[in-house]
Design a protein around this motif. Structure first.
Motif, PDB file in Angstrom:
ATOM      1  N   LEU A 117      14.647   3.239  -6.554  1.00 54.68           N
ATOM      2  CA  LEU A 117      13.596   2.458  -7.202  1.00 54.68           C
ATOM      3  C   LEU A 117      12.809   1.712  -6.131  1.00 54.68           C
ATOM      4  CD1 LEU A 117      15.767   0.802 -10.013  1.00 54.68           C
ATOM      5  CD2 LEU A 117      14.591   3.010 -10.078  1.00 54.68           C
ATOM      6  N   MET A 118      11.509   1.713  -6.269  1.00 53.39           N
ATOM      7  CA  MET A 118      10.696   0.964  -5.307  1.00 53.39           C
ATOM      8  C   MET A 118       9.667   0.139  -6.061  1.00 53.39           C
ATOM      9  SD  MET A 118      10.020   3.644  -2.249  1.00 53.39           S
ATOM     10  CE  MET A 118      11.322   4.667  -1.585  1.00 53.39           C
ATOM     11  N   ASP A 119       9.715  -1.178  -5.853  1.00 48.75           N
ATOM     12  CA  ASP A 119       8.781  -2.067  -6.540  1.00 48.75           C
ATOM     13  C   ASP A 119       7.690  -2.500  -5.571  1.00 48.75           C
ATOM     14  OD1 ASP A 119       7.469  -3.688  -8.252  1.00 48.75           O
ATOM     15  OD2 ASP A 119       9.142  -5.030  -8.672  1.00 48.75           O
ATOM     16  N   GLU A 120       6.534  -1.902  -5.687  1.00 48.73           N
ATOM     17  CA  GLU A 120       5.386  -2.200  -4.833  1.00 48.73           C
ATOM     18  C   GLU A 120       5.788  -2.366  -3.367  1.00 48.73           C
ATOM     19  OE1 GLU A 120       2.487  -4.778  -6.372  1.00 48.73           O
ATOM     20  OE2 GLU A 120       3.284  -4.758  -8.403  1.00 48.73           O
ATOM     21  N   PRO A 121       6.413  -1.346  -2.791  1.00 53.48           N
ATOM     22  CA  PRO A 121       6.954  -1.525  -1.437  1.00 53.48           C
ATOM     23  C   PRO A 121       5.878  -1.616  -0.366  1.00 53.48           C
ATOM     24  CG  PRO A 121       7.179   0.757  -2.115  1.00 53.48           C
ATOM     25  CD  PRO A 121       6.650   0.011  -3.308  1.00 53.48           C
ATOM     26  N   LEU A 122       4.659  -1.250  -0.673  1.00 59.99           N
ATOM     27  CA  LEU A 122       3.633  -1.247   0.361  1.00 59.99           C
ATOM     28  C   LEU A 122       2.584  -2.327   0.153  1.00 59.99           C
ATOM     29  CD1 LEU A 122       3.050   2.615   0.620  1.00 59.99           C
ATOM     30  CD2 LEU A 122       4.636   1.208   1.909  1.00 59.99           C
ATOM     31  N   SER A 123       2.743  -3.121  -0.901  1.00 60.49           N
ATOM     32  CA  SER A 123       1.656  -4.034  -1.263  1.00 60.49           C
ATOM     33  C   SER A 123       1.443  -5.145  -0.250  1.00 60.49           C
ATOM     34  CB  SER A 123       1.903  -4.628  -2.645  1.00 60.49           C
ATOM     35  OG  SER A 123       3.057  -5.424  -2.616  1.00 60.49           O
ATOM     36  N   ALA A 124       2.466  -5.431   0.589  1.00 59.15           N
ATOM     37  CA  ALA A 124       2.306  -6.521   1.551  1.00 59.15           C
ATOM     38  C   ALA A 124       1.660  -6.048   2.850  1.00 59.15           C
ATOM     39  CB  ALA A 124       3.662  -7.164   1.843  1.00 59.15           C
ATOM     40  N   LEU A 125       1.332  -4.760   2.939  1.00 55.07           N
ATOM     41  CA  LEU A 125       0.830  -4.230   4.202  1.00 55.07           C
ATOM     42  C   LEU A 125      -0.680  -4.015   4.155  1.00 55.07           C
ATOM     43  CD1 LEU A 125       3.628  -1.556   4.576  1.00 55.07           C
ATOM     44  CD2 LEU A 125       3.596  -3.851   5.547  1.00 55.07           C
ATOM     45  N   ASP A 126      -1.295  -3.970   5.339  1.00 50.03           N
ATOM     46  CA  ASP A 126      -2.745  -3.747   5.334  1.00 50.03           C
ATOM     47  C   ASP A 126      -3.045  -2.285   5.010  1.00 50.03           C
ATOM     48  OD1 ASP A 126      -3.193  -2.193   7.894  1.00 50.03           O
ATOM     49  OD2 ASP A 126      -2.129  -3.957   8.653  1.00 50.03           O
ATOM     50  N   LYS A 127      -4.310  -2.050   4.687  1.00 50.14           N
ATOM     51  CA  LYS A 127      -4.721  -0.776   4.095  1.00 50.14           C
ATOM     52  C   LYS A 127      -4.356   0.434   4.962  1.00 50.14           C
ATOM     53  CE  LYS A 127      -8.854   1.171   1.896  1.00 50.14           C
ATOM     54  NZ  LYS A 127      -9.311   2.213   2.826  1.00 50.14           N
ATOM     55  N   LYS A 128      -4.608   0.330   6.264  1.00 49.88           N
ATOM     56  CA  LYS A 128      -4.396   1.477   7.141  1.00 49.88           C
ATOM     57  C   LYS A 128      -2.915   1.846   7.205  1.00 49.88           C
ATOM     58  CE  LYS A 128      -6.318   3.175  11.458  1.00 49.88           C
ATOM     59  NZ  LYS A 128      -5.147   3.303  12.308  1.00 49.88           N
ATOM     60  N   LEU A 129      -2.083   0.815   7.420  1.00 54.44           N
ATOM     61  CA  LEU A 129      -0.639   1.030   7.500  1.00 54.44           C
ATOM     62  C   LEU A 129      -0.110   1.552   6.172  1.00 54.44           C
ATOM     63  CD1 LEU A 129       1.799   0.705   9.292  1.00 54.44           C
ATOM     64  CD2 LEU A 129       2.035  -1.638   8.495  1.00 54.44           C
ATOM     65  N   ARG A 130      -0.687   1.028   5.094  1.00 54.07           N
ATOM     66  CA  ARG A 130      -0.265   1.426   3.760  1.00 54.07           C
ATOM     67  C   ARG A 130      -0.482   2.928   3.567  1.00 54.07           C
ATOM     68  NH1 ARG A 130      -2.754  -2.667   0.577  1.00 54.07           N
ATOM     69  NH2 ARG A 130      -4.458  -1.299   0.046  1.00 54.07           N
ATOM     70  N   SER A 183       9.621  -7.601  -1.440  1.00 49.95           N
ATOM     71  CA  SER A 183       9.788  -8.445  -0.257  1.00 49.95           C
ATOM     72  C   SER A 183      10.765  -7.815   0.732  1.00 49.95           C
ATOM     73  CB  SER A 183      10.304  -9.807  -0.693  1.00 49.95           C
ATOM     74  OG  SER A 183      11.543  -9.644  -1.366  1.00 49.95           O
ATOM     75  N   TYR A 184      11.186  -6.594   0.464  1.00 47.93           N
ATOM     76  CA  TYR A 184      12.141  -5.815   1.258  1.00 47.93           C
ATOM     77  C   TYR A 184      13.576  -6.309   1.156  1.00 47.93           C
ATOM     78  CZ  TYR A 184       7.653  -4.484   3.106  1.00 47.93           C
ATOM     79  OH  TYR A 184       6.355  -4.110   3.196  1.00 47.93           O
ATOM     80  N   ALA A 185      13.759  -7.635   1.002  1.00 50.39           N
ATOM     81  CA  ALA A 185      15.091  -8.212   0.845  1.00 50.39           C
ATOM     82  C   ALA A 185      16.076  -7.724   1.898  1.00 50.39           C
ATOM     83  CB  ALA A 185      15.632  -7.926  -0.569  1.00 50.39           C
ATOM     84  N   LEU A 186      15.640  -7.713   3.144  1.00 53.58           N
ATOM     85  CA  LEU A 186      16.565  -7.374   4.237  1.00 53.58           C
ATOM     86  C   LEU A 186      17.378  -8.622   4.572  1.00 53.58           C
ATOM     87  CD1 LEU A 186      14.116  -5.314   6.462  1.00 53.58           C
ATOM     88  CD2 LEU A 186      15.935  -4.436   4.982  1.00 53.58           C
ATOM     89  N   GLY A 243       5.907  -5.872   9.645  1.00 55.60           N
ATOM     90  CA  GLY A 243       5.955  -5.571   8.210  1.00 55.60           C
ATOM     91  C   GLY A 243       6.260  -4.107   7.921  1.00 55.60           C
ATOM     92  N   GLY A 244       5.581  -3.220   8.646  1.00 54.50           N
ATOM     93  CA  GLY A 244       5.782  -1.792   8.429  1.00 54.50           C
ATOM     94  C   GLY A 244       7.201  -1.359   8.790  1.00 54.50           C
ATOM     95  N   GLN A 245       7.719  -1.960   9.876  1.00 54.27           N
ATOM     96  CA  GLN A 245       9.086  -1.623  10.292  1.00 54.27           C
ATOM     97  C   GLN A 245      10.108  -2.114   9.273  1.00 54.27           C
ATOM     98  OE1 GLN A 245       8.914  -3.504  14.147  1.00 54.27           O
ATOM     99  NE2 GLN A 245       8.567  -1.562  15.187  1.00 54.27           N
ATOM    100  N   ARG A 246       9.869  -3.299   8.721  1.00 54.81           N
ATOM    101  CA  ARG A 246      10.781  -3.820   7.698  1.00 54.81           C
ATOM    102  C   ARG A 246      10.807  -2.894   6.500  1.00 54.81           C
ATOM    103  NH1 ARG A 246      10.218 -10.383   7.917  1.00 54.81           N
ATOM    104  NH2 ARG A 246       9.865 -10.338  10.127  1.00 54.81           N
ATOM    105  N   GLN A 247       9.614  -2.424   6.138  1.00 55.24           N
ATOM    106  CA  GLN A 247       9.513  -1.529   4.996  1.00 55.24           C
ATOM    107  C   GLN A 247      10.346  -0.277   5.250  1.00 55.24           C
ATOM    108  OE1 GLN A 247       7.920   1.524   4.262  1.00 55.24           O
ATOM    109  NE2 GLN A 247       8.251   1.239   2.078  1.00 55.24           N
ATOM    110  N   ARG A 248      10.276   0.244   6.471  1.00 54.07           N
ATOM    111  CA  ARG A 248      11.033   1.449   6.800  1.00 54.07           C
ATOM    112  C   ARG A 248      12.535   1.191   6.746  1.00 54.07           C
ATOM    113  NH1 ARG A 248       6.708   2.027  10.757  1.00 54.07           N
ATOM    114  NH2 ARG A 248       5.608   3.983  10.388  1.00 54.07           N
TER     115      ARG A 248
END
Ligand SMILES: Nc1ncnc2c1ncn2[C@@H]1O[C@H](COP(=O)(O)OP(=O)(O)OP(=O)(O)O)[C@@H](O)[C@H]1O
Ligand SMILES: [Mg+2]
Lengths: 378, 278
Positions: A175-188, A102-105, A155-160
């Motif tokens: 450690l990264m726990d599914e950091p891209l799973s919340a994003l759509d396929k292309k961005l992922r 969830s990024y936890a920002l 979403g992508g910016q939060r991930q960054r």
């Protein structure tokens, strides 16, 4: 992996590839009541390595990551970072960067404050802090975002930003726990490439969790496949895909038909070219759709398996074509072809017979570990 | 668009009922109250307000009310925050049970609880008895009929009003944020003060405001537990009406109370907007 690495963004030299183990996990056990979430997990991660934990839901990936980060308390076993035993060490003293799913920002801090937070905790002065945050934010393609609020980010910016915050203090491991799973396929897919480049540049050790097998194959130096709290295979992506160690892995990574080789009658599978290769009753042949060739009736070359089938359906999917067929012995088999004009023209029609060839280098024999069958004695 | 326009015309009617209720039960009484406050001795005058400025006993009463409310609110925060935090860290079953415990006094009549405190705090009540048995004091303390007793009673009554909104705000907090802070190097204490407390800010703010505003209007508890030693605005209002039938003076006090609350809420909403925009 290139042997030489460039200078890390924080000025740290990450030259060459240190093969010393950074993380050594031995015989880790974690139970929740009567349920065993991790049963005897042992794993070594090398310096600068990108290791992915891959496995179905509930297989214990997050539990393993949380044990590393210090948020889960394993019942027994040992975790060492370098020479230091970290079991029982409080999370904030482990020097591990973590990117949550969830990024936890922190919503009450700006992007800049978020990224500078770990530095602030380490007593880094304001000017230095701002300077380092700025550099890390540019490294994750977010320059000039320091004063933005978290809820103003996509979403992508939060991930960054979450990645920036996890690497800014130069942790021993990330450690990264599914950091891209919340994003759509292309961005992922875009971010996968970015992560890969970032990893190259920083030379940091990353332990990554996903249940997207394609993501694992794309990103990792090595993949550890988990099932029911155990690591069932650790291998490089290509090795993992081409030579899965068990039916579970073959099934989980990529699509494959698992054919009971000894039991299949000779009318549908021609093993004549393979000599006495594994007449083991528990062995399964891994048949991947893209490894099959459609060949003529008289095709006969050493090192090949041949299948006789009848075409059921041909499904056009744009970039590829899937040919669904049935073996004489009753199993369904799928062949994957490209969609070039010439290939399409040559494809057999539904109802017609089709002979398939599979080279032995494109397959492997695995034990059936899926339904409690006795293991293959080797 | 014709259909939308028609349905719009139909839909507006149900809103008329609450509208009428609002006007007749809120706006009209308020205007009436405001009007009354400008009548003194049968004439239109500002006497009710000038008296409050000239007569220092009025100012003392207003200050006392604010002081009592502030102290009660502060103590409620000090007791209520850790309580809500503790409940929030428990499992769902335990939390439900604990919230039930908080709610029980909430459902008990205010009058009953106030009388109970009178019994507990009186000269030869349980508290004084214990303190004497323990040899901590020689003569009984004056716990009831005092500012202290009033505060104790009000704190007890106000705690659920504070704990409930705060707890529900805490429940919304993503605990991954606290975990993330710990992973980034924050000690338990740092993560609590730098992450958890700011995130619980809106709930803390709402709970405190609710507590303070409700305290301003308290009547029964200061009357019974204050024993005549604690005079708050509501008691002065009551006195003006029952003893002197001076509706004007009572209304003026009511207006002052309303203005205090209004200013507070306005300031709070501005502050809330500022914090939210940060
Ligand atoms: N706090 C807990 N109490 C009880 N059981 C738990 C707890 N945390 C995890 N588990 C159980 O441990 C098992 C492993 O969970 P874990 O979260 O590690 O799985 P995962 O591999 O990360 O799965 P996913 O891909 O769904 O995230 C699951 O069966 C889960 O139900
Ligand atoms: Mg998980």
């Amino acid at each position: 992996m290139p042997a030489a690495r460039s200078t890390g963004i924080n000025g740290r030299l990450a030259e060459g590839r240190d093969l010393a183990a950074v993380v050594t996990i031995s015989h880790l056990v974690k139970k929740y009541g009567a349920f065993t979430a991790l049963s005897d997990v042992s794993l070594t991660v090398g310096a600068g390595e990108f290791l992915t934990l891959l496995g179905p839901s509930g297989s214990g990936k997050t539990t393993l990551l949380m044990s590393l980060a210090g948020f889960a308390d394993p019942d027994s076993g040992s975790i060492r970072i370098g020479d230091r035993e970290i079991m029982g060490v409080e999370p904030h003293k482990r020097n591990i960067g973590m990117v949550f799913q969830s990024y936890a920002l922190f919503p009450h801090m700006t992007v800049g404050e978020n990224v500078a937070y770990p530095l602030k905790l380490r007593g880094v002065g304001r000017a230095d802090r701002e300077d380092r945050s700025r550099r890390v934010l540019s490294a994750v393609q977010m320059p000039g975002y320091e004063n933005r609020r978290i809820d103003q980010l996509s979403g992508g910016q939060r991930q960054r930003v979450a990645v920036a915050r996890a690497i800014v203090f130069e942790p021993d491991i990330i450690l990264m726990d599914e950091p891209l799973s919340a994003l759509d396929k292309k961005l992922r897919e875009e971010l996968q490439i970015e992560l890969k480049h970032l990893h190259r540049r920083l030379g940091s050790t990353i332990i990554y969790v996903t249940h997207d097998q394609k993501e694992a194959l794309t990103l990792s130096d090595r993949i550890a496949v988990m099932n029911r709290g155990q690591i069932v295979q650790i291998a490089k992506p290509q090795e993992m895909y081409e030579h899965p160690a068990s039916a579970f892995v073959a099934d989980f990574i990529g699509y494959s038909l698992l054919l009971p080789i000894a039991r299949s009658d000779s009318s549908s599978v021609d093993k004549s070219q393979l000599g006495a290769l594994a007449d083991n009753p528990y062995a399964l042949l891994v048949v991947r759709p893209e490894k099959l060739d459609i060949v003529s009736e008289d095709h006969r070359q050493p090192g090949h398996f041949y299948f006789t089938s009848e075409v059921k359906d041909v499904v056009y999917q744009g970039d590829i074509v899937m040919v669904y067929a049935r073996l004489k012995s009753g199993e369904d088999i799928v062949v994957r072809r490209d969609s070039r004009f010439a290939t399409l023209q040559a494809l057999p029609r539904g109802g017609s017979p089709m002979r398939l060839a599979l080279h032995q280098s494109d397959t492997s024999l695995v034990t059936d570990d899926r339904a409690g069958v006795a293991p293959l004695a080797s | 668009m014709a259909i939308a326009g028609k349905s719009h015309g139909v839909r507006i009617w149900p809103l008329a009922a609450p509208g009428i209720a609002l006007v007749s039960f809120v706006v009209l009484p308020f205007l009436w109250l405001g009007g009354l406050s400008f009548i003194a001795g049968g004439e239109i005058s500002l006497a009710n307000y000038t008296r409050m400025i000239e007569n220092s006993s009025y100012q003392a009463i207003i200050l006392r009310t604010l002081q009592l409310s502030a102290i009660v609110t502060l103590v409620v925060i000090v007791i209520g925050y850790p309580t809500a935090y503790y409940i929030n860290t428990r499992s769902r079953i335990a939390a439900t049970f604990l919230l039930g415990c908080v709610a029980i006094p909430f459902w008990t009549s205010l009058l009953v609880r106030t009388y109970a405190w009178m019994v507990i705090l009186q000269r030869n009540g349980i508290v004084n008895g214990w303190l004497q048995d323990l040899g901590l004091i020689e003569r009984p303390l004056r716990l009831s009929n005092s500012f202290l007793g009033t505060s104790v009673g009000m704190i007890h009554i106000m705690l659920p009003f504070f704990i409930f909104p705060l707890y529900s705000a805490m429940k919304q907090i993503d605990m991954d944020l606290v975990r993330a802070a710990r992973g980034l190097g924050a000690s338990r204490t740092n993560a609590f003060w730098q992450i958890f407390v700011p995130l619980s800010g809106p709930g803390l703010f709402a709970g405190s405001l609710l507590t303070f505003v409700l305290c301003l209007g308290f009547y029964v508890t200061p009357q019974l537990l204050g024993g005549g030693n604690v005079t708050v605005i509501s008691m002065k209002i009551q006195e003006n009406i029952t003893n002197y039938s001076d509706w004007g003076a009572a209304s003026a006090l009511g207006v002052v109370l309303l203005v205090i609350v209004g200013v507070l809420l306005f300031g709070a909403s501005r502050l809330g907007a500022r914090l939210g925009a940060q």
